[in-house]
Design a protein around this motif. Structure first.
Motif, mmCIF file in Angstrom:
data_model
loop_
_atom_site.group_PDB
_atom_site.id
_atom_site.type_symbol
_atom_site.label_atom_id
_atom_site.label_comp_id
_atom_site.label_asym_id
_atom_site.label_seq_id
_atom_site.Cartn_x
_atom_site.Cartn_y
_atom_site.Cartn_z
ATOM 1 N N ASN A 89 -10.906 3.599 1.849
ATOM 2 C CA ASN A 89 -9.460 3.790 2.010
ATOM 3 C C ASN A 89 -8.786 4.072 0.667
ATOM 4 O OD1 ASN A 89 -9.068 3.421 4.875
ATOM 5 N ND2 ASN A 89 -9.799 1.334 4.520
ATOM 6 N N PRO A 90 -7.728 4.897 0.650
ATOM 7 C CA PRO A 90 -7.086 5.292 -0.607
ATOM 8 C C PRO A 90 -6.616 4.117 -1.470
ATOM 9 C CG PRO A 90 -6.313 6.693 1.166
ATOM 10 C CD PRO A 90 -7.129 5.601 1.806
ATOM 11 N N PHE A 91 -6.102 3.055 -0.870
ATOM 12 C CA PHE A 91 -5.665 1.905 -1.661
ATOM 13 C C PHE A 91 -6.868 1.243 -2.333
ATOM 14 C CE2 PHE A 91 -4.264 -2.627 -1.952
ATOM 15 C CZ PHE A 91 -3.256 -2.445 -2.906
ATOM 16 N N ALA A 92 -7.971 1.152 -1.628
ATOM 17 C CA ALA A 92 -9.191 0.584 -2.211
ATOM 18 C C ALA A 92 -9.696 1.450 -3.355
ATOM 19 C CB ALA A 92 -10.259 0.428 -1.140
ATOM 20 N N MET A 93 -9.576 2.757 -3.219
ATOM 21 C CA MET A 93 -9.990 3.655 -4.293
ATOM 22 C C MET A 93 -9.115 3.458 -5.529
ATOM 23 S SD MET A 93 -12.620 5.340 -3.196
ATOM 24 C CE MET A 93 -13.035 3.805 -2.389
ATOM 25 N N LEU B 234 -0.606 -0.379 -9.567
ATOM 26 C CA LEU B 234 -0.816 -1.640 -8.850
ATOM 27 C C LEU B 234 0.134 -2.727 -9.338
ATOM 28 C CD1 LEU B 234 -4.697 -1.613 -8.633
ATOM 29 C CD2 LEU B 234 -3.070 -1.265 -6.757
ATOM 30 N N ASP B 235 0.362 -2.792 -10.647
ATOM 31 C CA ASP B 235 1.299 -3.793 -11.181
ATOM 32 C C ASP B 235 2.680 -3.631 -10.552
ATOM 33 O OD1 ASP B 235 -0.615 -4.938 -12.830
ATOM 34 O OD2 ASP B 235 0.162 -4.024 -14.682
ATOM 35 N N GLN B 236 3.131 -2.403 -10.437
ATOM 36 C CA GLN B 236 4.456 -2.172 -9.852
ATOM 37 C C GLN B 236 4.466 -2.479 -8.351
ATOM 38 O OE1 GLN B 236 6.582 1.392 -10.962
ATOM 39 N NE2 GLN B 236 5.542 1.453 -12.950
ATOM 40 N N ILE C 229 -7.660 0.600 -6.333
ATOM 41 C CA ILE C 229 -8.121 -0.673 -6.906
ATOM 42 C C ILE C 229 -9.410 -0.451 -7.701
ATOM 43 C CG2 ILE C 229 -8.997 -2.977 -6.363
ATOM 44 C CD1 ILE C 229 -7.103 -2.965 -3.920
ATOM 45 N N ALA C 230 -10.338 0.321 -7.139
ATOM 46 C CA ALA C 230 -11.585 0.607 -7.844
ATOM 47 C C ALA C 230 -11.317 1.321 -9.160
ATOM 48 C CB ALA C 230 -12.518 1.439 -6.959
ATOM 49 N N GLU C 231 -10.399 2.268 -9.142
ATOM 50 C CA GLU C 231 -10.058 2.996 -10.367
ATOM 51 C C GLU C 231 -9.505 2.044 -11.431
ATOM 52 O OE1 GLU C 231 -7.039 6.527 -11.907
ATOM 53 O OE2 GLU C 231 -7.409 6.297 -9.757
ATOM 54 N N ALA C 232 -8.711 1.089 -10.999
ATOM 55 C CA ALA C 232 -8.089 0.163 -11.952
ATOM 56 C C ALA C 232 -9.058 -0.884 -12.482
ATOM 57 C CB ALA C 232 -6.898 -0.529 -11.282
ATOM 58 N N PHE C 233 -9.989 -1.336 -11.660
ATOM 59 C CA PHE C 233 -10.782 -2.507 -12.030
ATOM 60 C C PHE C 233 -12.278 -2.272 -12.170
ATOM 61 C CE2 PHE C 233 -6.909 -4.282 -10.167
ATOM 62 C CZ PHE C 233 -6.526 -5.130 -11.200
ATOM 63 N N GLU C 234 -12.794 -1.109 -11.849
ATOM 64 C CA GLU C 234 -14.212 -0.841 -12.013
ATOM 65 C C GLU C 234 -14.334 0.239 -13.061
ATOM 66 O OE1 GLU C 234 -18.028 -0.433 -12.178
ATOM 67 O OE2 GLU C 234 -16.958 1.382 -11.694
ATOM 68 N N GLY C 235 -14.665 -0.130 -14.257
ATOM 69 C CA GLY C 235 -14.637 0.796 -15.379
ATOM 70 C C GLY C 235 -15.731 1.832 -15.423
ATOM 71 N N GLY C 236 -16.789 1.692 -14.638
ATOM 72 C CA GLY C 236 -17.924 2.576 -14.782
ATOM 73 C C GLY C 236 -17.924 3.827 -13.920
ATOM 74 N N MET C 237 -17.156 3.830 -12.838
ATOM 75 C CA MET C 237 -17.187 4.974 -11.927
ATOM 76 C C MET C 237 -15.780 5.502 -11.682
ATOM 77 S SD MET C 237 -20.066 4.083 -9.027
ATOM 78 C CE MET C 237 -18.984 3.079 -8.074
ATOM 79 N N LEU C 238 -15.713 6.793 -11.464
ATOM 80 C CA LEU C 238 -14.454 7.419 -11.081
ATOM 81 C C LEU C 238 -14.225 7.185 -9.587
ATOM 82 C CD1 LEU C 238 -14.920 10.850 -12.876
ATOM 83 C CD2 LEU C 238 -13.449 8.949 -13.605
ATOM 84 N N PRO C 239 -12.958 7.195 -9.150
ATOM 85 C CA PRO C 239 -12.693 7.072 -7.717
ATOM 86 C C PRO C 239 -13.427 8.132 -6.895
ATOM 87 C CG PRO C 239 -10.666 6.844 -8.938
ATOM 88 C CD PRO C 239 -11.729 7.250 -9.921
ATOM 89 N N VAL D 258 0.835 -1.202 0.000
ATOM 90 C CA VAL D 258 0.000 0.000 0.000
ATOM 91 C C VAL D 258 0.872 1.255 0.000
ATOM 92 C CG1 VAL D 258 -1.672 1.331 1.342
ATOM 93 C CG2 VAL D 258 -1.991 -1.142 1.019
ATOM 94 N N ALA D 259 1.904 1.284 0.820
ATOM 95 C CA ALA D 259 2.794 2.451 0.866
ATOM 96 C C ALA D 259 3.455 2.668 -0.494
ATOM 97 C CB ALA D 259 3.845 2.271 1.955
ATOM 98 N N THR D 260 3.907 1.593 -1.111
ATOM 99 C CA THR D 260 4.534 1.692 -2.432
ATOM 100 C C THR D 260 3.546 2.234 -3.455
ATOM 101 O OG1 THR D 260 6.056 -0.124 -1.961
ATOM 102 C CG2 THR D 260 5.656 0.376 -4.283
ATOM 103 N N ALA D 261 2.344 1.686 -3.456
ATOM 104 C CA ALA D 261 1.326 2.111 -4.426
ATOM 105 C C ALA D 261 0.958 3.578 -4.241
ATOM 106 C CB ALA D 261 0.088 1.231 -4.296
ATOM 107 N N LEU D 262 0.734 3.989 -3.016
ATOM 108 C CA LEU D 262 0.310 5.370 -2.777
ATOM 109 C C LEU D 262 1.436 6.368 -3.045
ATOM 110 C CD1 LEU D 262 -1.998 4.910 0.333
ATOM 111 C CD2 LEU D 262 -2.624 4.979 -2.103
#
Length: 114
Positions: free
Chosen positions: A54-58, A32-34, A60-70, A13-17
């Motif tokens: 939580n920011p990490f969940a947001m 997320l890949d990195q 993930i949502a941005e990457a995998f849920e195509g219909g809504m913005l974070p 999570v720290a790396t991703a954020l």
């Protein structure tokens, strides 16, 4: 009841954020890949770090849920007290978003607590 993350989860999570802040133009999936690069196929218990809002969940949502913005996720979760809306968002998360993340990074096993 809250569920504490494991140390690998805190590192991911720290790396991703950090990557997200330092390279805001990088697509969420690449962030997320990195961040997950060394953890593919190794179960990571993210605990509450991977639950909305939580920011990490947001991320993930941005990457995998195509219909809504974070911002849509966060706004509907934080500022709409409707239990029905929260239930709908939780279902989308549990049945659409998280399984895509789990499949991409081979994170199968018990799902995150939520």
């Amino acid at each position: 009841m809250q569920h504490a993350p494991t140390t690998p989860a805190v590192e991911v999570v720290a790396t991703a954020l950090l990557l997200r802040r330092s390279q805001p133009g990088l697509p969420a999936i690449e962030v997320l890949d990195q961040a997950m690069r060394d953890w593919i196929g190794r179960r990571v218990d993210f605990g509450d770090l991977a639950t909305i809002p939580n920011p990490f969940a947001m991320l993930i949502a941005e990457a995998f849920e195509g219909g809504m913005l974070p911002s849509d996720w966060e706004g509907m979760w934080r500022f709409n007290p409707s239990p029905r809306l929260r239930c709908l968002l939780s279902d989308i998360w549990a049945y659409e978003v998280w399984p895509k993340f789990a499949a991409r990074y081979s994170q199968w096993g018990p799902t995150i607590a939520g």
